[in-house]
Design a protein around this motif. Structure first.
Motif, PDB file in Angstrom:
ATOM      1  N   ALA A   1      36.351 -95.123 122.154  1.00 33.79           N
ATOM      2  CA  ALA A   1      36.360 -96.544 121.819  1.00 33.79           C
ATOM      3  C   ALA A   1      37.734 -97.188 121.949  1.00 33.79           C
ATOM      4  CB  ALA A   1      35.832 -96.732 120.393  1.00 33.79           C
ATOM      5  N   ALA A   2      38.797 -96.397 122.020  1.00 39.41           N
ATOM      6  CA  ALA A   2      40.147 -96.959 122.123  1.00 39.41           C
ATOM      7  C   ALA A   2      40.509 -97.387 123.537  1.00 39.41           C
ATOM      8  CB  ALA A   2      41.178 -95.939 121.625  1.00 39.41           C
ATOM      9  N   GLN A   3      39.654 -97.081 124.492  1.00 38.43           N
ATOM     10  CA  GLN A   3      39.973 -97.322 125.901  1.00 38.43           C
ATOM     11  C   GLN A   3      40.247 -98.798 126.172  1.00 38.43           C
ATOM     12  OE1 GLN A   3      38.129 -99.035 128.414  1.00 38.43           O
ATOM     13  NE2 GLN A   3      39.451 -98.391 130.089  1.00 38.43           N
ATOM     14  N   SER A   4      41.232 -99.076 127.054  1.00 43.98           N
ATOM     15  CA  SER A   4      41.525-100.431 127.513  1.00 43.98           C
ATOM     16  C   SER A   4      42.221-100.352 128.858  1.00 43.98           C
ATOM     17  CB  SER A   4      42.433-101.171 126.516  1.00 43.98           C
ATOM     18  OG  SER A   4      43.745-100.619 126.521  1.00 43.98           O
ATOM     19  N   TRP A   5      42.300-101.483 129.551  1.00 41.48           N
ATOM     20  CA  TRP A   5      43.035-101.532 130.821  1.00 41.48           C
ATOM     21  C   TRP A   5      44.494-101.159 130.597  1.00 41.48           C
ATOM     22  CZ3 TRP A   5      47.335-103.538 132.987  1.00 41.48           C
ATOM     23  CH2 TRP A   5      47.412-103.591 134.381  1.00 41.48           C
ATOM     24  N   GLN A   6      45.077-101.669 129.519  1.00 45.13           N
ATOM     25  CA  GLN A   6      46.479-101.370 129.242  1.00 45.13           C
ATOM     26  C   GLN A   6      46.684 -99.873 129.058  1.00 45.13           C
ATOM     27  OE1 GLN A   6      48.879-103.618 129.411  1.00 45.13           O
ATOM     28  NE2 GLN A   6      47.531-105.365 129.686  1.00 45.13           N
ATOM     29  N   MET A   7      45.773 -99.232 128.333  1.00 45.07           N
ATOM     30  CA  MET A   7      45.875 -97.793 128.126  1.00 45.07           C
ATOM     31  C   MET A   7      45.784 -97.034 129.446  1.00 45.07           C
ATOM     32  SD  MET A   7      43.592 -95.369 125.604  1.00 45.07           S
ATOM     33  CE  MET A   7      44.322 -96.056 124.115  1.00 45.07           C
ATOM     34  N   GLU A   8      44.812 -97.379 130.253  1.00 45.85           N
ATOM     35  CA  GLU A   8      44.594 -96.669 131.509  1.00 45.85           C
ATOM     36  C   GLU A   8      45.753 -96.848 132.489  1.00 45.85           C
ATOM     37  OE1 GLU A   8      42.224 -94.667 132.376  1.00 45.85           O
ATOM     38  OE2 GLU A   8      40.693 -94.969 130.841  1.00 45.85           O
ATOM     39  N   ASN A   9      46.368 -98.028 132.493  1.00 47.99           N
ATOM     40  CA  ASN A   9      47.344 -98.360 133.527  1.00 47.99           C
ATOM     41  C   ASN A   9      48.800 -98.297 133.097  1.00 47.99           C
ATOM     42  OD1 ASN A   9      45.808 -99.526 136.091  1.00 47.99           O
ATOM     43  ND2 ASN A   9      44.670-100.142 134.274  1.00 47.99           N
ATOM     44  N   ARG A  10      49.067 -98.202 131.795  1.00 52.76           N
ATOM     45  CA  ARG A  10      50.452 -98.284 131.343  1.00 52.76           C
ATOM     46  C   ARG A  10      50.935 -97.096 130.503  1.00 52.76           C
ATOM     47  NH1 ARG A  10      50.854-101.028 134.948  1.00 52.76           N
ATOM     48  NH2 ARG A  10      51.204-103.290 135.083  1.00 52.76           N
ATOM     49  N   TYR A  11      50.026 -96.238 130.040  1.00 56.13           N
ATOM     50  CA  TYR A  11      50.482 -95.230 129.083  1.00 56.13           C
ATOM     51  C   TYR A  11      51.471 -94.247 129.687  1.00 56.13           C
ATOM     52  CZ  TYR A  11      47.628 -91.174 130.573  1.00 56.13           C
ATOM     53  OH  TYR A  11      47.100 -90.105 131.258  1.00 56.13           O
ATOM     54  N   ARG A  12      51.274 -93.844 130.932  1.00 55.66           N
ATOM     55  CA  ARG A  12      52.177 -92.843 131.519  1.00 55.66           C
ATOM     56  C   ARG A  12      53.596 -93.392 131.669  1.00 55.66           C
ATOM     57  NH1 ARG A  12      49.742 -88.303 133.097  1.00 55.66           N
ATOM     58  NH2 ARG A  12      47.481 -88.350 133.489  1.00 55.66           N
ATOM     59  N   THR A  13      53.715 -94.619 132.152  1.00 56.06           N
ATOM     60  CA  THR A  13      55.051 -95.205 132.319  1.00 56.06           C
ATOM     61  C   THR A  13      55.695 -95.504 130.968  1.00 56.06           C
ATOM     62  OG1 THR A  13      53.973 -97.355 132.657  1.00 56.06           O
ATOM     63  CG2 THR A  13      54.652 -96.138 134.618  1.00 56.06           C
ATOM     64  N   MET A  14      54.890 -95.818 129.963  1.00 56.61           N
ATOM     65  CA  MET A  14      55.429 -96.008 128.618  1.00 56.61           C
ATOM     66  C   MET A  14      56.001 -94.697 128.079  1.00 56.61           C
ATOM     67  SD  MET A  14      52.479 -98.532 127.069  1.00 56.61           S
ATOM     68  CE  MET A  14      53.191 -98.821 125.443  1.00 56.61           C
ATOM     69  N   ILE A  15      55.282 -93.620 128.280  1.00 52.74           N
ATOM     70  CA  ILE A  15      55.761 -92.308 127.837  1.00 52.74           C
ATOM     71  C   ILE A  15      57.044 -91.929 128.569  1.00 52.74           C
ATOM     72  CG2 ILE A  15      55.234 -89.828 127.886  1.00 52.74           C
ATOM     73  CD1 ILE A  15      52.274 -90.635 127.373  1.00 52.74           C
ATOM     74  N   ASP A  16      57.092 -92.277 129.858  1.00 54.64           N
ATOM     75  CA  ASP A  16      58.258 -91.930 130.685  1.00 54.64           C
ATOM     76  C   ASP A  16      59.408 -92.930 130.551  1.00 54.64           C
ATOM     77  OD1 ASP A  16      56.921 -89.706 131.614  1.00 54.64           O
ATOM     78  OD2 ASP A  16      56.190 -90.702 133.430  1.00 54.64           O
ATOM     79  N   ASP A  17      59.249 -93.938 129.692  1.00 55.93           N
ATOM     80  CA  ASP A  17      60.298 -94.930 129.459  1.00 55.93           C
ATOM     81  C   ASP A  17      60.633 -95.710 130.738  1.00 55.93           C
ATOM     82  OD1 ASP A  17      61.775 -96.005 127.306  1.00 55.93           O
ATOM     83  OD2 ASP A  17      63.612 -95.073 128.032  1.00 55.93           O
ATOM     84  N   GLU A  18      59.600 -96.079 131.479  1.00 57.86           N
ATOM     85  CA  GLU A  18      59.747 -96.823 132.727  1.00 57.86           C
ATOM     86  C   GLU A  18      59.022 -98.169 132.574  1.00 57.86           C
ATOM     87  OE1 GLU A  18      58.077 -94.312 135.693  1.00 57.86           O
ATOM     88  OE2 GLU A  18      59.724 -92.845 135.622  1.00 57.86           O
TER      89      GLU A  18
END
Length: 290
Positions: free
Chosen positions: A213-230
């Motif tokens: 239920a937590a799924q969103s476009w932002q999650m799918e498209n931005r989480y990896r770069t957020m983790i990588d500080d990009e």
């Protein structure tokens, strides 16, 4: 048959590819950009012609598209010196893809109507990638008969396009879009920050919760770069603050209570203080580390 002539005013990160899709769809496109070198580069890449002023670009165009920075920019290209409205033919249509206020949409709709022109406020969602891939979502305000005449051309760069109501309704719908995005990005930033502080593999956490239920476009498209500080992807913080300013101004007029939106707007101000005005909106996570 002769190609239908259209004009496109404003060749930024969104307008440049949107105009390109119109050319690819077979329209004869004349472009205008405040920095002429950008228009020259577009013509070299896509063909068509360029105008030295908005008025010159829109001459004989049945449809005029625009995507500029803000209310003042929009007024300038429409009704300023050498503005489009004075040179547009009676019965032609102006389609504005700028994210602007509902007030300026209604204002320019009335001016256009008085001159025998159609006017649609038609802000878009989908970011630079959506513009480049021709899969934008377009939210439209204006008259249904005018929309019907412009819809086919808009489809050149849209995955979804819908008339939301009278003039200003497109801009109001885009405000709802930005309200929802602001809360989602802050929630995602806090979730990733919490996962890291808890000693979890943040990527693994998001991978599993994104199937629920937590799924969103932002999650799918931005989480990896957020983790990588990009943060060199998509919509910039400076632009988001401009949009949220429009939202909060409108809420003061209609009485809507937007406590989370107001708070996230201030969080984006913190990101600007960190020097992140041109970072993308997922950079909210940066302030949690400071």
């Amino acid at each position: 048959m002769a190609k239908q002539k259209v004009a496109f005013l404003g060749l930024g990160v969104m307008g440049y590819p949107m105009a390109g899709h119109l050319a690819s769809a077979g329209y004869e496109v004349c472009v205008y950009n405040r920095t002429a070198t950008k228009a020259e580069a577009w013509v070299k890449q896509h063909g068509g012609t360029l105008g030295a002023t908005p008025a010159e670009a829109v001459k004989d165009a049945e449809l005029v598209f625009a995507c500029v920075g803000n209310d003042d920019d929009l007024r300038q290209i429409c009704i300023g010196e050498q503005g489009a409205f004075e040179a547009m033919s009676s019965g032609s249509i102006f389609v504005d893809h700028t994210t602007a206020s509902a007030q300026v949409a209604r204002e320019l709709y009335q001016v256009a109507n008085d001159k025998g022109l159609g006017f649609l406020d038609a802000p878009v969602s989908g970011g630079q990638a959506g513009a480049e891939n021709g899969v934008l979502t377009v939210m439209v305000g204006g008259d249904s008969d005018v929309y019907a005449r412009a819809e086919k051309a808009i489809d050149s760069f849209a995955r979804a396009c819908r008339l939301m109501g009278e003039s200003g309704s497109g801009q109001l719908t885009k405000m709802v879009n930005q309200i929802c995005i602001a809360g989602l990005v802050q929630g995602l930033a806090e979730g990733i920050h919490f996962a890291k502080r808890a000693g979890l593999d943040a990527a693994a956490v998001v991978d599993v919760i994104s199937k629920g239920a937590a799924q969103s476009w932002q999650m799918e498209n931005r989480y990896r770069t957020m983790i990588d500080d990009e943060f060199d992807f998509g919509f910039a913080v400076d632009w988001m603050r401009k949009d949220l300013g429009i939202v909060l101004d409108e809420s003061r007029s209609n009485g809507a209570q937007l406590p989370v939106t107001a708070l996230v707007d201030q969080f984006y101000a913190d990101v600007q203080e960190l020097g992140g005005g041109r970072w993308d909106t997922s950079s909210l996570i940066k302030r949690l580390k400071h």
